[in-house]
Design a protein around this motif. Sequence first.
Motif, PDB file in Angstrom:
ATOM      1  N   SER A 147      37.754 -62.703 -46.223  1.00  0.00           N
ATOM      2  CA  SER A 147      38.189 -62.039 -47.452  1.00  0.00           C
ATOM      3  C   SER A 147      37.076 -61.898 -48.490  1.00  0.00           C
ATOM      4  CB  SER A 147      39.363 -62.799 -48.068  1.00  0.00           C
ATOM      5  OG  SER A 147      39.023 -64.152 -48.293  1.00  0.00           O
ATOM      6  N   GLY A 148      36.034 -62.679 -48.370  1.00  0.00           N
ATOM      7  CA  GLY A 148      34.964 -62.575 -49.339  1.00  0.00           C
ATOM      8  C   GLY A 148      33.953 -63.695 -49.155  1.00  0.00           C
ATOM      9  N   TYR A 149      32.884 -63.610 -49.898  1.00  0.00           N
ATOM     10  CA  TYR A 149      31.852 -64.633 -49.817  1.00  0.00           C
ATOM     11  C   TYR A 149      31.097 -64.685 -51.134  1.00  0.00           C
ATOM     12  CZ  TYR A 149      28.670 -60.675 -49.135  1.00  0.00           C
ATOM     13  OH  TYR A 149      27.955 -59.510 -49.302  1.00  0.00           O
ATOM     14  N   SER A 150      30.357 -65.743 -51.324  1.00  0.00           N
ATOM     15  CA  SER A 150      29.447 -65.864 -52.463  1.00  0.00           C
ATOM     16  C   SER A 150      28.046 -66.071 -51.920  1.00  0.00           C
ATOM     17  CB  SER A 150      29.839 -67.038 -53.352  1.00  0.00           C
ATOM     18  OG  SER A 150      31.102 -66.827 -53.946  1.00  0.00           O
ATOM     19  N   GLN A 151      27.061 -65.577 -52.646  1.00  0.00           N
ATOM     20  CA  GLN A 151      25.680 -65.753 -52.214  1.00  0.00           C
ATOM     21  C   GLN A 151      24.886 -66.443 -53.316  1.00  0.00           C
ATOM     22  OE1 GLN A 151      23.850 -62.293 -50.508  1.00  0.00           O
ATOM     23  NE2 GLN A 151      21.964 -63.370 -49.994  1.00  0.00           N
ATOM     24  N   VAL A 152      24.210 -67.508 -52.935  1.00  0.00           N
ATOM     25  CA  VAL A 152      23.342 -68.264 -53.841  1.00  0.00           C
ATOM     26  C   VAL A 152      21.960 -68.276 -53.225  1.00  0.00           C
ATOM     27  CG1 VAL A 152      22.941 -70.463 -54.966  1.00  0.00           C
ATOM     28  CG2 VAL A 152      25.289 -69.700 -54.566  1.00  0.00           C
ATOM     29  N   GLY A 153      21.044 -67.506 -53.811  1.00  0.00           N
ATOM     30  CA  GLY A 153      19.727 -67.376 -53.195  1.00  0.00           C
ATOM     31  C   GLY A 153      19.864 -66.781 -51.805  1.00  0.00           C
ATOM     32  N   HIS A 154      19.262 -67.440 -50.816  1.00  0.00           N
ATOM     33  CA  HIS A 154      19.330 -66.933 -49.447  1.00  0.00           C
ATOM     34  C   HIS A 154      20.547 -67.470 -48.690  1.00  0.00           C
ATOM     35  CE1 HIS A 154      17.410 -70.899 -48.904  1.00  0.00           C
ATOM     36  NE2 HIS A 154      17.993 -70.895 -47.727  1.00  0.00           N
ATOM     37  N   ILE A 155      21.370 -68.290 -49.377  1.00  0.00           N
ATOM     38  CA  ILE A 155      22.535 -68.897 -48.724  1.00  0.00           C
ATOM     39  C   ILE A 155      23.804 -68.121 -49.057  1.00  0.00           C
ATOM     40  CG2 ILE A 155      24.000 -70.951 -48.577  1.00  0.00           C
ATOM     41  CD1 ILE A 155      21.586 -72.659 -49.186  1.00  0.00           C
ATOM     42  N   LEU A 156      24.519 -67.775 -48.012  1.00  0.00           N
ATOM     43  CA  LEU A 156      25.824 -67.141 -48.173  1.00  0.00           C
ATOM     44  C   LEU A 156      26.870 -68.185 -47.799  1.00  0.00           C
ATOM     45  CD1 LEU A 156      26.802 -63.597 -47.070  1.00  0.00           C
ATOM     46  CD2 LEU A 156      28.224 -65.501 -46.346  1.00  0.00           C
ATOM     47  N   HIS A 157      27.830 -68.422 -48.704  1.00  0.00           N
ATOM     48  CA  HIS A 157      28.809 -69.456 -48.367  1.00  0.00           C
ATOM     49  C   HIS A 157      30.231 -68.906 -48.349  1.00  0.00           C
ATOM     50  CE1 HIS A 157      30.321 -70.654 -52.471  1.00  0.00           C
ATOM     51  NE2 HIS A 157      29.138 -70.228 -52.846  1.00  0.00           N
TER      52      HIS A 157
ATOM     53  N   ASP B  36      22.730 -61.050 -39.712  1.00  0.00           N
ATOM     54  CA  ASP B  36      22.202 -59.781 -39.209  1.00  0.00           C
ATOM     55  C   ASP B  36      22.337 -58.656 -40.226  1.00  0.00           C
ATOM     56  OD1 ASP B  36      21.607 -61.007 -36.807  1.00  0.00           O
ATOM     57  OD2 ASP B  36      23.376 -60.239 -35.749  1.00  0.00           O
ATOM     58  N   LYS B  37      23.452 -58.638 -40.947  1.00  0.00           N
ATOM     59  CA  LYS B  37      23.802 -57.468 -41.748  1.00  0.00           C
ATOM     60  C   LYS B  37      23.365 -57.544 -43.210  1.00  0.00           C
ATOM     61  CE  LYS B  37      25.792 -55.274 -38.394  1.00  0.00           C
ATOM     62  NZ  LYS B  37      25.281 -53.954 -37.924  1.00  0.00           N
ATOM     63  N   ILE B  38      23.170 -58.747 -43.753  1.00  0.00           N
ATOM     64  CA  ILE B  38      22.780 -58.878 -45.158  1.00  0.00           C
ATOM     65  C   ILE B  38      21.314 -59.303 -45.213  1.00  0.00           C
ATOM     66  CG2 ILE B  38      23.228 -60.077 -47.325  1.00  0.00           C
ATOM     67  CD1 ILE B  38      26.127 -60.331 -46.496  1.00  0.00           C
ATOM     68  N   LYS B  39      20.477 -58.418 -45.663  1.00  0.00           N
ATOM     69  CA  LYS B  39      19.028 -58.609 -45.567  1.00  0.00           C
ATOM     70  C   LYS B  39      18.542 -59.837 -46.333  1.00  0.00           C
ATOM     71  CE  LYS B  39      17.991 -53.712 -44.852  1.00  0.00           C
ATOM     72  NZ  LYS B  39      17.310 -52.500 -45.389  1.00  0.00           N
ATOM     73  N   THR B  40      19.205 -60.163 -47.448  1.00  0.00           N
ATOM     74  CA  THR B  40      18.744 -61.283 -48.265  1.00  0.00           C
ATOM     75  C   THR B  40      19.322 -62.622 -47.805  1.00  0.00           C
ATOM     76  OG1 THR B  40      20.560 -60.821 -49.814  1.00  0.00           O
ATOM     77  CG2 THR B  40      18.398 -59.863 -50.313  1.00  0.00           C
ATOM     78  N   CYS B  41      20.089 -62.605 -46.723  1.00  0.00           N
ATOM     79  CA  CYS B  41      20.738 -63.834 -46.247  1.00  0.00           C
ATOM     80  C   CYS B  41      19.971 -64.434 -45.072  1.00  0.00           C
ATOM     81  CB  CYS B  41      22.182 -63.518 -45.825  1.00  0.00           C
ATOM     82  SG  CYS B  41      23.011 -64.847 -44.946  1.00  0.00           S
TER      83      CYS B  41
END
Length: 450
Positions: free
Chosen positions: A147-157, A177-182
């Motif tokens: 349903s959603g996610y949060s991103q902190v720096g290079h970490i997606l949680h 694969d899909k989020i370049k900054t992750c």
Amino acid sequence: MNLRFFRDFLRKMSSPSQPSLTPVGVRGMKVLDRVKFLRNIQVPALRLKEENLSKIVQQCKPYFLKVENFKPIKDLEDDSAFNKCIFLNPEKVSQWQDIDEKSRDCLQQYGINPDNFITKEVQLGYENWSYDAIFKAVLPEGEEIVSGYSQVGHILHLNLRDHLLEYRHLIGQVFVDKIKTCRTVVNKSNIIDNTYRNFSMEVIAGDEDYLVTVKENNCKFEFDFSKVYWNPRLGKEHERILGFLKPGDVLFDVFCGVGPFSIPAAKRKCTVFANDLNPDSFKWLNHNAVSNKVSKTLFQSYNQDGKDFICNVFKDYLTELCKGNKTLKGKIHITMNLPAMAVEFLKYFKGLLKDEELIDKFDFEIIVYVYCFAIGDDSKSVAKQMVNDNMGFDLSSNIIDIFDVRNVSPKKEMMRVTFKLTKEILFNLLETKTESNNEPPPKKLCVESQ
């Protein structure tokens, strides 16, 4: 108009079924196999010459085939009469008549007619599907997907539902694969720990690297995400509070974390007293103060329980202020961003100051911003009641604002109650007025047993 609608309805009912732009044959996949996402799809297209291309494109844009890493306008090398090809979305168009009549009329003015309409085979693969399309194709039908996610720096949680846990490694890898900054994907393992405001987590894809860098309000914050609390959804709220602060003001940040209120406030020439019980937060708070070149004359940090910070540091500051040993050029602000339990610390303000000789010397404006989780249909009333209950009296006349910060879950809101902390509260004069005898109110606050 009605006749045209009826004709279009009959045409669509009689037209062949339109292919779906989704991966097939991957439902239930738990180990990512990118090869299985290959699909050959018959796609409608318009072949044309370079002439008037920009004007033709404007009419065709609503019908473009839009998938990742795919250009809907390509050179046409296997046709001697035409050198360009516009690929259309097969979910919208299967024949020339599926294009809006007004658009068809415009296209015909540029020499585009049903003879230009063709079908070409296009191969789509893993690189063409969005993560949302992949999840819809892979994860169980009829169940809530990611349903959603949060991103902190290079970490997606993530906070995955139980029915998705067996797919967590695939989900994590797709995000990498899909989020370049992750570079790292983690899943929360349990609720936030009330002591240090962090949560256990599992790396489900990518590097096991928790050191992150975040930029917010013109400051850079570095920290170990596995050991401290940071919520990227609070950036706007941090900015709102900072907007209330002026140079010369004083900020007491009772639960400061790594400094999203404190560091920018000090950079804006406020005097800051920043506190957090978590030793890791305290460590990164000081690191961020140095890296952001915060003046040591404006910034002091503490590693204490919130009660001790209020009953000692804040109390001592007010006492020195009343005695004239310190000067104040602006207002005093107090942020209490620990929504799970911050209201429980409000009782320590009531009767904090005991020296009656200081009452007449107290003439300062103090604003408190306390956060809480309000559960129910009327979040503002719930938040107000929580503040009143924990303060021990009706604070309504002191409340400046009750603000809905963000939705946490259905019927659960993070609220901010802003109120004035007055002389009557700090010296417990409200209670004194109701006393039937002349004895001072009992000293029941800020004792070690509490």
